[in-house]
Design an enzyme around this catalytic site. Structure first.
Site, PDB file in Angstrom:
ATOM      1  N   GLN A  28      -8.297  -5.925  10.267  1.00  0.00           N
ATOM      2  CA  GLN A  28      -7.969  -7.468   9.757  1.00  0.00           C
ATOM      3  C   GLN A  28      -6.566  -7.727  10.003  1.00  0.00           C
ATOM      4  O   GLN A  28      -6.052  -8.635  10.461  1.00  0.00           O
ATOM      5  CB  GLN A  28      -8.443  -7.883   8.314  1.00  0.00           C
ATOM      6  CG  GLN A  28      -8.429  -9.168   8.079  1.00  0.00           C
ATOM      7  CD  GLN A  28      -8.465  -9.342   6.571  1.00  0.00           C
ATOM      8  OE1 GLN A  28      -8.729  -8.683   5.826  1.00  0.00           O
ATOM      9  NE2 GLN A  28      -8.520 -10.822   6.320  1.00  0.00           N
ATOM     10  N   ASP A  83      -7.002   9.159  16.223  1.00  0.00           N
ATOM     11  CA  ASP A  83      -7.500   9.401  14.659  1.00  0.00           C
ATOM     12  C   ASP A  83      -6.312   9.931  14.107  1.00  0.00           C
ATOM     13  O   ASP A  83      -5.890  11.163  14.209  1.00  0.00           O
ATOM     14  CB  ASP A  83      -8.679  10.603  14.911  1.00  0.00           C
ATOM     15  CG  ASP A  83      -9.245  10.764  13.482  1.00  0.00           C
ATOM     16  OD1 ASP A  83      -8.628  10.127  12.709  1.00  0.00           O
ATOM     17  OD2 ASP A  83     -10.154  11.612  13.338  1.00  0.00           O
ATOM     18  N   TYR A  99      -9.976   3.621  -4.299  1.00  0.00           N
ATOM     19  CA  TYR A  99      -9.000   3.081  -3.426  1.00  0.00           C
ATOM     20  C   TYR A  99      -7.768   2.900  -4.274  1.00  0.00           C
ATOM     21  O   TYR A  99      -6.661   3.184  -3.698  1.00  0.00           O
ATOM     22  CB  TYR A  99      -9.779   1.570  -3.093  1.00  0.00           C
ATOM     23  CG  TYR A  99      -8.771   0.706  -2.266  1.00  0.00           C
ATOM     24  CD1 TYR A  99      -8.323   1.048  -0.976  1.00  0.00           C
ATOM     25  CD2 TYR A  99      -8.501  -0.593  -2.799  1.00  0.00           C
ATOM     26  CE1 TYR A  99      -7.654   0.179  -0.153  1.00  0.00           C
ATOM     27  CE2 TYR A  99      -7.630  -1.524  -1.959  1.00  0.00           C
ATOM     28  CZ  TYR A  99      -7.223  -1.145  -0.937  1.00  0.00           C
ATOM     29  OH  TYR A  99      -6.523  -2.002   0.125  1.00  0.00           O
TER      30      TYR A  99
HETATM   31  P1  NAD Z   1      -9.439  -3.058   7.917  1.00  0.00           P
HETATM   32  O1  NAD Z   1     -10.332  -2.116   7.394  1.00  0.00           O
HETATM   33  O2  NAD Z   1      -9.773  -4.260   8.442  1.00  0.00           O
HETATM   34  O3  NAD Z   1      -8.405  -2.125   9.382  1.00  0.00           O
HETATM   35  C1  NAD Z   1      -8.463  -0.653   9.225  1.00  0.00           C
HETATM   36  C2  NAD Z   1      -8.353  -0.251  10.473  1.00  0.00           C
HETATM   37  O4  NAD Z   1      -8.090   1.435  10.535  1.00  0.00           O
HETATM   38  C3  NAD Z   1      -9.727  -0.381  11.305  1.00  0.00           C
HETATM   39  O5  NAD Z   1      -9.586  -1.066  12.594  1.00  0.00           O
HETATM   40  C4  NAD Z   1     -10.205   1.172  11.407  1.00  0.00           C
HETATM   41  O6  NAD Z   1     -10.979   1.158  12.568  1.00  0.00           O
HETATM   42  C5  NAD Z   1      -9.191   1.922  11.400  1.00  0.00           C
HETATM   43  N1  NAD Z   1      -8.969   3.483  11.173  1.00  0.00           N
HETATM   44  C6  NAD Z   1      -9.797   3.729  10.318  1.00  0.00           C
HETATM   45  N2  NAD Z   1      -9.965   5.183  10.266  1.00  0.00           N
HETATM   46  C7  NAD Z   1      -8.936   5.563  11.117  1.00  0.00           C
HETATM   47  C8  NAD Z   1      -8.422   6.656  11.625  1.00  0.00           C
HETATM   48  N3  NAD Z   1      -9.119   7.840  11.079  1.00  0.00           N
HETATM   49  N4  NAD Z   1      -7.657   6.728  12.785  1.00  0.00           N
HETATM   50  C9  NAD Z   1      -7.169   5.598  12.996  1.00  0.00           C
HETATM   51  N5  NAD Z   1      -7.715   4.384  12.625  1.00  0.00           N
HETATM   52  C10 NAD Z   1      -8.413   4.414  11.638  1.00  0.00           C
HETATM   53  O7  NAD Z   1      -8.216  -2.937   7.047  1.00  0.00           O
HETATM   54  P2  NAD Z   1      -7.307  -4.009   6.895  1.00  0.00           P
HETATM   55  O8  NAD Z   1      -7.593  -5.138   6.085  1.00  0.00           O
HETATM   56  O9  NAD Z   1      -6.475  -4.338   8.027  1.00  0.00           O
HETATM   57  O10 NAD Z   1      -6.133  -3.367   5.882  1.00  0.00           O
HETATM   58  C11 NAD Z   1      -4.947  -2.596   6.343  1.00  0.00           C
HETATM   59  C12 NAD Z   1      -4.252  -1.874   5.162  1.00  0.00           C
HETATM   60  O11 NAD Z   1      -3.674  -3.103   4.400  1.00  0.00           O
HETATM   61  C13 NAD Z   1      -4.935  -0.893   4.237  1.00  0.00           C
HETATM   62  O12 NAD Z   1      -4.302   0.110   3.995  1.00  0.00           O
HETATM   63  C14 NAD Z   1      -5.285  -1.738   3.354  1.00  0.00           C
HETATM   64  O13 NAD Z   1      -5.496  -1.011   2.077  1.00  0.00           O
HETATM   65  C15 NAD Z   1      -4.374  -2.714   3.091  1.00  0.00           C
HETATM   66  N6  NAD Z   1      -4.567  -3.809   2.381  1.00  0.00           N
HETATM   67  C16 NAD Z   1      -5.489  -4.942   2.892  1.00  0.00           C
HETATM   68  C17 NAD Z   1      -5.443  -5.868   2.129  1.00  0.00           C
HETATM   69  C18 NAD Z   1      -6.480  -7.116   2.817  1.00  0.00           C
HETATM   70  O14 NAD Z   1      -6.842  -7.957   2.134  1.00  0.00           O
HETATM   71  N7  NAD Z   1      -6.790  -6.903   4.089  1.00  0.00           N
HETATM   72  C19 NAD Z   1      -5.147  -6.125   1.045  1.00  0.00           C
HETATM   73  C20 NAD Z   1      -4.341  -5.182   0.241  1.00  0.00           C
HETATM   74  C21 NAD Z   1      -3.990  -4.002   1.112  1.00  0.00           C
HETATM   75  C1  AKB Z   2      -9.936  -5.288  -1.222  1.00  0.00           C
HETATM   76  O1  AKB Z   2     -10.291  -6.191  -1.715  1.00  0.00           O
HETATM   77  O2  AKB Z   2     -10.215  -4.060  -1.202  1.00  0.00           O
HETATM   78  C2  AKB Z   2      -8.634  -5.466  -0.349  1.00  0.00           C
HETATM   79  C3  AKB Z   2      -7.302  -5.405  -1.397  1.00  0.00           C
HETATM   80  C4  AKB Z   2      -7.008  -6.302  -2.534  1.00  0.00           C
HETATM   81  O3  AKB Z   2      -6.698  -4.466  -1.318  1.00  0.00           O
HETATM   82  N1  AKB Z   2      -8.527  -6.797   0.041  1.00  0.00           N
END
Ligand code: NAD
Ligand code: AKB
Length: 312
Positions: free
Chosen positions: A14, A54, A144
């Site tokens: 995302q 990976d 998490y």
């Molecule tokens: P997401 O799940 O959409 O994307 C994560 C990506 O990592 C995926 O495309 C997945 O294929 C890839 N991935 C998973 N395992 C892998 C591996 N072993 N090697 C390589 N790639 C791998 O997550 P996101 O929402 O884009 O979040 C990204 C970061 O931001 C995360 O650390 C998440 O905790 C943090 N975050 C996101 C949000 C949110 O609302 N989206 C909020 C707070 C924190």
């Molecule tokens: C989740 O809901 O897990 C994420 C975050 C707030 O880290 N969007």
């Protein structure tokens, strides 16, 4: 053009898709290598190099960092809050080992900077619910949240012990339309827009009144780049910065959608994600980020709703 070679890990997620595209605008397409376990996202195709990585395979990652002359890593691979509860050992393993792999390689290869996001999920039921401060009681109750809190201290440790310039933000729930969310508790706030446009109704998996901190993706991307471009002397927090834009509950996002789609209806059927949401703060005090590196959000709920509905 700035002379850095950036590796984005988890570039098809995302945040990853939009962050990679934004970094390519600044640093040039060829200087931002996108990587993921998944196939290359359609929006990334033709905009710069893509490699399959990976992050758990440290040797392979290390080889790619050397081969591609990488100077900075943005690590976005993770398992989010809702998916994490389905397989806690896997979530712990991926979320912490990926960070340790990247920090170790950053130390060995003397990378200029590393970015790794934390989350409001570090906070738990004993943290203050309103304007949750940067430093407070932090007792997360999801795997998490535990993995993110541990990760924050690894970042702090690698900075103080080895001088690795790793920077981090505790993102709130992020809302976007370009790439789907990956299994979080705040995902309802993305789904609701898609269903509003397609079906004019939505069944929320969080109850009415469940207010959570949220942010529109363009603000989150800008914050990330502003933090990474800030002078090191302005970075006082080496664990992870609180960051805020808006807070709302499902009925408030529904009212905002009704301003554009008057017939839209919301109903409620909560599931296991309700308990996770109940453990998090309703709003965040991000004054340290605002003071240290000038953070300022641009999007409120109605401005975001207009943009989401226009672009989905
Ligand atoms: P997401 O799940 O959409 O994307 C994560 C990506 O990592 C995926 O495309 C997945 O294929 C890839 N991935 C998973 N395992 C892998 C591996 N072993 N090697 C390589 N790639 C791998 O997550 P996101 O929402 O884009 O979040 C990204 C970061 O931001 C995360 O650390 C998440 O905790 C943090 N975050 C996101 C949000 C949110 O609302 N989206 C909020 C707070 C924190
Ligand atoms: C989740 O809901 O897990 C994420 C975050 C707030 O880290 N969007």
């Amino acid at each position: 053009m700035k002379k850095e070679k950036i590796l984005v890990i988890g570039a098809c997620g995302q945040i990853g898709v939009e962050l990679t595209l934004a970094l390519r605008k600044i640093y040039g397409g060829a200087n931002v290598v996108a990587s993921d376990l998944r196939e290359e996202n359609e929006l990334l195709k033709g905009t710069g190099p893509y490699v399959s990585i990976d992050v758990m395979n440290k040797e392979m990652l290390h080889v790619q960092v050397i081969r591609q002359n990488i100077t900075q890593i943005y690590l976005l691979a993770a398992i989010l809050s809702a998916t994490g509860e389905k397989n806690p050992p896997l979530a712990w393993h991926l979320n912490t080992q990926s960070l340790l792999n990247v920090l170790d390689i950053a130390k060995e290869e003397k990378l200029t900077k590393v970015y790794w996001p934390s989350s409001i999920a570090v906070f738990g039921p004993t943290s203050p619910k309103e304007f949750c401060p940067q430093q407070t009681i932090i007792e997360p109750t999801t795997v998490y949240g535990i993995s993110k809190y541990a990760g924050e201290f690894w970042c702090n440790y690698y900075f103080h012990r080895y001088g690795v310039d790793v920077r981090s933000i505790r993102y709130p729930g992020l809302i976007s339309y370009k790439s789907s969310p990956g299994g979080g508790t705040t995902d309802y706030a993305v789904e609701i827009y898609h269903e509003a446009k397609e079906k004019k109704k939505y069944i929320s998996f969080l109850e009415a009144g469940t207010k959570l901190p949220m942010m529109y993706m363009p603000d989150a991307i800008r914050a990330t780049i502003e933090l990474m471009e800030a002078s090191a002397k302005n970075i006082s927090v080496r664990t992870s910065y609180n960051l805020a834009a808006m807070s709302f509950a499902p009925e408030e996002i529904a009212s905002s959608i009704q301003k554009f789609i008057p017939s839209f209806e919301i109903s409620y059927k909560s599931d296991y994600r309700q308990q996770i949401a109940n453990s998090w703060p309703k709003s965040i005090d991000d004054s340290t980020a605002r003071e240290d590196w000038g953070w300022k959000h641009e999007y409120d709920l109605d401005r975001m709703t207009k943009d989401m509905l226009e672009n989905i």
